[in-house]
Design an enzyme around this catalytic site. Structure first.
Site, PDB file in Angstrom:
ATOM      1  N   GLU A   1     -12.452  -0.163  17.147  1.00 58.30           N
ATOM      2  CA  GLU A   1     -13.452  -0.091  16.065  1.00 58.30           C
ATOM      3  C   GLU A   1     -14.432  -1.261  16.035  1.00 58.30           C
ATOM      4  O   GLU A   1     -15.510  -1.154  15.460  1.00 58.30           O
ATOM      5  CB  GLU A   1     -12.758   0.028  14.693  1.00 58.30           C
ATOM      6  CG  GLU A   1     -12.046  -1.235  14.234  1.00 58.30           C
ATOM      7  CD  GLU A   1     -11.370  -1.068  12.869  1.00 58.30           C
ATOM      8  OE1 GLU A   1     -10.695  -0.043  12.653  1.00 58.30           O
ATOM      9  OE2 GLU A   1     -11.519  -1.982  12.032  1.00 58.30           O
TER      10      GLU A   1
ATOM     11  N   ASP B   1      -9.230   5.874   8.964  1.00 61.55           N
ATOM     12  CA  ASP B   1     -10.084   4.835   8.387  1.00 61.55           C
ATOM     13  C   ASP B   1     -10.141   3.642   9.334  1.00 61.55           C
ATOM     14  O   ASP B   1     -10.837   2.667   9.066  1.00 61.55           O
ATOM     15  CB  ASP B   1      -9.540   4.408   7.009  1.00 61.55           C
ATOM     16  CG  ASP B   1     -10.508   3.473   6.281  1.00 61.55           C
ATOM     17  OD1 ASP B   1     -11.718   3.794   6.259  1.00 61.55           O
ATOM     18  OD2 ASP B   1     -10.063   2.438   5.754  1.00 61.55           O
TER      19      ASP B   1
ATOM     20  N   ASP C   1      10.926   2.697   6.846  1.00 58.55           N
ATOM     21  CA  ASP C   1      10.539   1.290   6.829  1.00 58.55           C
ATOM     22  C   ASP C   1      11.770   0.523   7.280  1.00 58.55           C
ATOM     23  O   ASP C   1      12.867   0.771   6.774  1.00 58.55           O
ATOM     24  CB  ASP C   1      10.119   0.866   5.393  1.00 58.55           C
ATOM     25  CG  ASP C   1       9.431  -0.503   5.365  1.00 58.55           C
ATOM     26  OD1 ASP C   1       9.992  -1.462   5.924  1.00 58.55           O
ATOM     27  OD2 ASP C   1       8.346  -0.592   4.774  1.00 58.55           O
TER      28      ASP C   1
ATOM     29  N   ILE D   1       0.840  -1.210   0.000  1.00 58.29           N
ATOM     30  CA  ILE D   1       0.000   0.000   0.000  1.00 58.29           C
ATOM     31  C   ILE D   1       0.875   1.260   0.000  1.00 58.29           C
ATOM     32  O   ILE D   1       0.622   2.216  -0.747  1.00 58.29           O
ATOM     33  CB  ILE D   1      -0.975  -0.008   1.199  1.00 58.29           C
ATOM     34  CG1 ILE D   1      -1.922  -1.209   1.068  1.00 58.29           C
ATOM     35  CG2 ILE D   1      -1.764   1.299   1.283  1.00 58.29           C
ATOM     36  CD1 ILE D   1      -2.759  -1.507   2.286  1.00 58.29           C
TER      37      ILE D   1
ATOM     38  N   THR E   1      -4.729   4.712   7.701  1.00 52.30           N
ATOM     39  CA  THR E   1      -5.609   3.748   7.010  1.00 52.30           C
ATOM     40  C   THR E   1      -5.132   2.325   7.303  1.00 52.30           C
ATOM     41  O   THR E   1      -5.544   1.392   6.615  1.00 52.30           O
ATOM     42  CB  THR E   1      -5.582   3.974   5.481  1.00 52.30           C
ATOM     43  OG1 THR E   1      -4.224   3.885   5.044  1.00 52.30           O
ATOM     44  CG2 THR E   1      -6.170   5.310   5.074  1.00 52.30           C
ATOM     45  N   SER E   2      -4.252   2.172   8.324  1.00 58.67           N
ATOM     46  CA  SER E   2      -3.645   0.846   8.542  1.00 58.67           C
ATOM     47  C   SER E   2      -4.312   0.055   9.667  1.00 58.67           C
ATOM     48  O   SER E   2      -5.095  -0.857   9.394  1.00 58.67           O
ATOM     49  CB  SER E   2      -2.147   0.986   8.772  1.00 58.67           C
ATOM     50  OG  SER E   2      -1.537   1.292   7.552  1.00 58.67           O
ATOM     51  N   ARG E   3      -3.982   0.377  10.890  1.00 59.45           N
ATOM     52  CA  ARG E   3      -4.622  -0.269  12.037  1.00 59.45           C
ATOM     53  C   ARG E   3      -4.724   0.763  13.153  1.00 59.45           C
ATOM     54  O   ARG E   3      -3.788   1.525  13.395  1.00 59.45           O
ATOM     55  CB  ARG E   3      -3.811  -1.476  12.527  1.00 59.45           C
ATOM     56  CG  ARG E   3      -3.958  -2.728  11.661  1.00 59.45           C
ATOM     57  CD  ARG E   3      -5.372  -3.317  11.711  1.00 59.45           C
ATOM     58  NE  ARG E   3      -5.521  -4.491  10.869  1.00 59.45           N
ATOM     59  CZ  ARG E   3      -5.977  -4.494   9.622  1.00 59.45           C
ATOM     60  NH1 ARG E   3      -6.320  -3.350   9.044  1.00 59.45           N
ATOM     61  NH2 ARG E   3      -6.093  -5.616   8.948  1.00 59.45           N
TER      62      ARG E   3
HETATM   63  P1  NAI Z   1       2.781  -4.958   3.575  1.00 63.51           P
HETATM   64  O1  NAI Z   1       3.071  -6.133   4.437  1.00 63.51           O
HETATM   65  O2  NAI Z   1       2.843  -5.093   2.093  1.00 63.51           O
HETATM   66  O3  NAI Z   1       3.770  -3.749   3.957  1.00 63.51           O
HETATM   67  C1  NAI Z   1       3.982  -3.325   5.273  1.00 63.51           C
HETATM   68  C2  NAI Z   1       5.314  -2.605   5.299  1.00 63.51           C
HETATM   69  O4  NAI Z   1       5.469  -2.051   6.610  1.00 63.51           O
HETATM   70  C3  NAI Z   1       6.528  -3.504   5.038  1.00 63.51           C
HETATM   71  O5  NAI Z   1       7.355  -2.942   4.056  1.00 63.51           O
HETATM   72  C4  NAI Z   1       7.220  -3.578   6.392  1.00 63.51           C
HETATM   73  O6  NAI Z   1       8.625  -3.702   6.285  1.00 63.51           O
HETATM   74  C5  NAI Z   1       6.818  -2.232   6.992  1.00 63.51           C
HETATM   75  N1  NAI Z   1       6.916  -2.153   8.429  1.00 63.51           N
HETATM   76  C6  NAI Z   1       6.866  -3.168   9.334  1.00 63.51           C
HETATM   77  N2  NAI Z   1       6.989  -2.661  10.587  1.00 63.51           N
HETATM   78  C7  NAI Z   1       7.127  -1.304  10.447  1.00 63.51           C
HETATM   79  C8  NAI Z   1       7.313  -0.249  11.350  1.00 63.51           C
HETATM   80  N3  NAI Z   1       7.367  -0.455  12.679  1.00 63.51           N
HETATM   81  N4  NAI Z   1       7.442   1.009  10.857  1.00 63.51           N
HETATM   82  C9  NAI Z   1       7.394   1.237   9.511  1.00 63.51           C
HETATM   83  N5  NAI Z   1       7.229   0.265   8.610  1.00 63.51           N
HETATM   84  C10 NAI Z   1       7.087  -0.999   9.062  1.00 63.51           C
HETATM   85  O7  NAI Z   1       1.351  -4.413   4.074  1.00 63.51           O
HETATM   86  P2  NAI Z   1       0.292  -3.576   3.243  1.00 63.51           P
HETATM   87  O8  NAI Z   1      -0.532  -4.506   2.434  1.00 63.51           O
HETATM   88  O9  NAI Z   1       0.979  -2.452   2.566  1.00 63.51           O
HETATM   89  O10 NAI Z   1      -0.645  -3.037   4.422  1.00 63.51           O
HETATM   90  C11 NAI Z   1      -0.253  -1.992   5.271  1.00 63.51           C
HETATM   91  C12 NAI Z   1      -1.301  -1.814   6.359  1.00 63.51           C
HETATM   92  O11 NAI Z   1      -2.573  -1.485   5.783  1.00 63.51           O
HETATM   93  C13 NAI Z   1      -1.534  -3.061   7.220  1.00 63.51           C
HETATM   94  O12 NAI Z   1      -1.620  -2.640   8.580  1.00 63.51           O
HETATM   95  C14 NAI Z   1      -2.892  -3.542   6.809  1.00 63.51           C
HETATM   96  O13 NAI Z   1      -3.533  -4.217   7.854  1.00 63.51           O
HETATM   97  C15 NAI Z   1      -3.585  -2.230   6.458  1.00 63.51           C
HETATM   98  N6  NAI Z   1      -4.725  -2.399   5.535  1.00 63.51           N
HETATM   99  C16 NAI Z   1      -5.812  -1.572   5.676  1.00 63.51           C
HETATM  100  C17 NAI Z   1      -6.899  -1.695   4.828  1.00 63.51           C
HETATM  101  C18 NAI Z   1      -8.083  -0.783   4.922  1.00 63.51           C
HETATM  102  O14 NAI Z   1      -9.150  -1.098   4.366  1.00 63.51           O
HETATM  103  N7  NAI Z   1      -7.993   0.369   5.559  1.00 63.51           N
HETATM  104  C19 NAI Z   1      -6.957  -2.761   3.829  1.00 63.51           C
HETATM  105  C20 NAI Z   1      -5.730  -3.510   3.704  1.00 63.51           C
HETATM  106  C21 NAI Z   1      -4.670  -3.351   4.561  1.00 63.51           C
END
Ligand code: NAI
Length: 330
Positions: free
Chosen positions: A261, A256, A172, A153, A230-232
């Site tokens: 939630e 988001d 990252d 993302i 938009t993450s958690r």
């Molecule tokens: P991903 O696994 O592809 O990428 C996550 C990145 O965060 C990785 O590059 C990792 O090295 C990095 N990371 C790990 N710990 C970190 C830290 N402490 N500080 C900075 N970076 C760190 O995950 P993706 O698919 O990009 O998802 C990111 C977030 O978005 C997740 O929390 C996921 O749950 C959330 N999400 C939210 C949605 C929504 O509808 N709002 C839908 C899908 C995902």
């Protein structure tokens, strides 16, 4: 396989039925938790979403009921106790990437709405109020954005930010070499946040990232900065973010996701008295925009979620390599 599907609405059922590869699905609107886990008796697998709870107690009961597989309809898996799942020999599979652009575009929609106040203009004009008072925004071109997390993302969001001409500094723990080679500047978390005008979170929730935005880290942002999550929900310390909004240190907030939630998001609570005072306070700010975990909610993402979910089930049933398996960190 016989699959109990939790936390479903009509739209989930539509997509899952459309892409089903021949499994027997039973849809429950209830979320999975210690009270509802008894519903899983007689099934082989369960299919869950972001606010279902698969803690050790729930997993014990799932194992007792003969559940061997959990398929997550999402990328995040912070709601599953992976060590307990491993101990109980329950496989956990997820949808690692479903249209990351959907979430990245939603993050940009939040930035543009908060900045240019189109939601307020829309309502004003409908009431015949054509004044520009208090609608002033700022140019995104040239502004410093701290991009926290550059996975699927974060990467999609970076492309959007580049298109707007923002000055992006990423943090990252595992920088993306391709992005780096393409000119993305990575720095420490402190340096990325320092003087940032916009901070956008795109990392998973884990022990290291829990409450990473708190009273201390908020001081690093430029005064009046914008925070987008938009993450958690657990990535931010909500009470401390509220204090920063009250003092003006934080000028805008787009959420988001929200730490508490699960009892609110996805439900119609319009006739209920909201018992959660933190979200009630957040809703009261004129510079806060909250959406109900809808970043993923596009046609394309729903199709991908359903497709990959059944690919995961089929791979498990055919004892093939489980490419989307989630395993407990060592
Ligand atoms: P991903 O696994 O592809 O990428 C996550 C990145 O965060 C990785 O590059 C990792 O090295 C990095 N990371 C790990 N710990 C970190 C830290 N402490 N500080 C900075 N970076 C760190 O995950 P993706 O698919 O990009 O998802 C990111 C977030 O978005 C997740 O929390 C996921 O749950 C959330 N999400 C939210 C949605 C929504 O509808 N709002 C839908 C899908 C995902």
């Amino acid at each position: 396989m016989r699959i109990a599907v939790f936390s479903t609405y009509r739209y989930d059922q539509d997509f899952l039925e459309r892409f089903n590869t021949g499994h027997e699905l039973t849809f429950f609107s209830a979320a999975l938790n210690e009270l509802t886990v008894s519903l899983t008796e007689g099934y082989d697998a369960i299919c869950i979403f972001v606010n279902d709870i698969a803690n050790a107690a729930v997993l014990e009961k799932l194992a007792e009921n003969g559940i061997k597989l959990i398929v997550l309809r999402c990328a995040g898996y912070n709601n599953v106790d992976l060590l307990a799942a491993e101990r109980l020999n329950i496989q956990v599979l997820r949808v690692p990437a479903y249209s990351p652009e959907a979430i990245a575009e939603h993050a940009m929609a939040m930035i543009l709405t908060l900045n240019r106040k189109t939601h307020k203009a829309y309502n004003r004009i409908r009431e015949g109020n054509f004044s520009l008072e208090k609608l002033m925004g700022f140019n995104l071109f040239g502004c410093k954005v701290a991009l926290i997390g550059t996975g699927n993302i974060g990467k999609a969001f970076y492309k959007i930010l580049k298109g707007f001409g923002c000055r992006v500094v990423a943090y990252d723990p595992f920088p993306d070499q391709e992005l780096q080679a393409g000119g993305l500047h990575y720095d420490s978390l402190v340096n990325a946040l320092h003087d940032a005008e916009i901070v956008s979170l795109h990392c998973p929730l884990n022990a290291e990232s829990l409450h990473m935005v708190n009273a201390e880290s908020l001081k690093l942002f430029k005064k009046g900065a914008m925070l987008i999550n938009t993450s958690r929900g657990g990535l931010i310390q909500t009470a401390e973010v509220i204090e920063a909004l009250k003092s003006g240190q934080l000028g805008y907030l787009g959420l988001d996701v929200y730490e508490q939630e699960s009892s609110l998001f996805f439900h119609d609570r319009s006739e209920d008295v909201i018992q959660d005072d933190l979200i009630a306070r957040l809703i009261s700010f004129p510079n806060v925009l909250i959406t109900s975990h809808q970043g993923f909610f596009t046609n394309e993402a729903m199709e991908q979620i359903a497709t990959v979910t059944f690919e995961n089930v089929d791979a498990f049933a055919a004892q093939k390599v489980l490419v989307n398996q989630v395993i407990a960190p060592r």
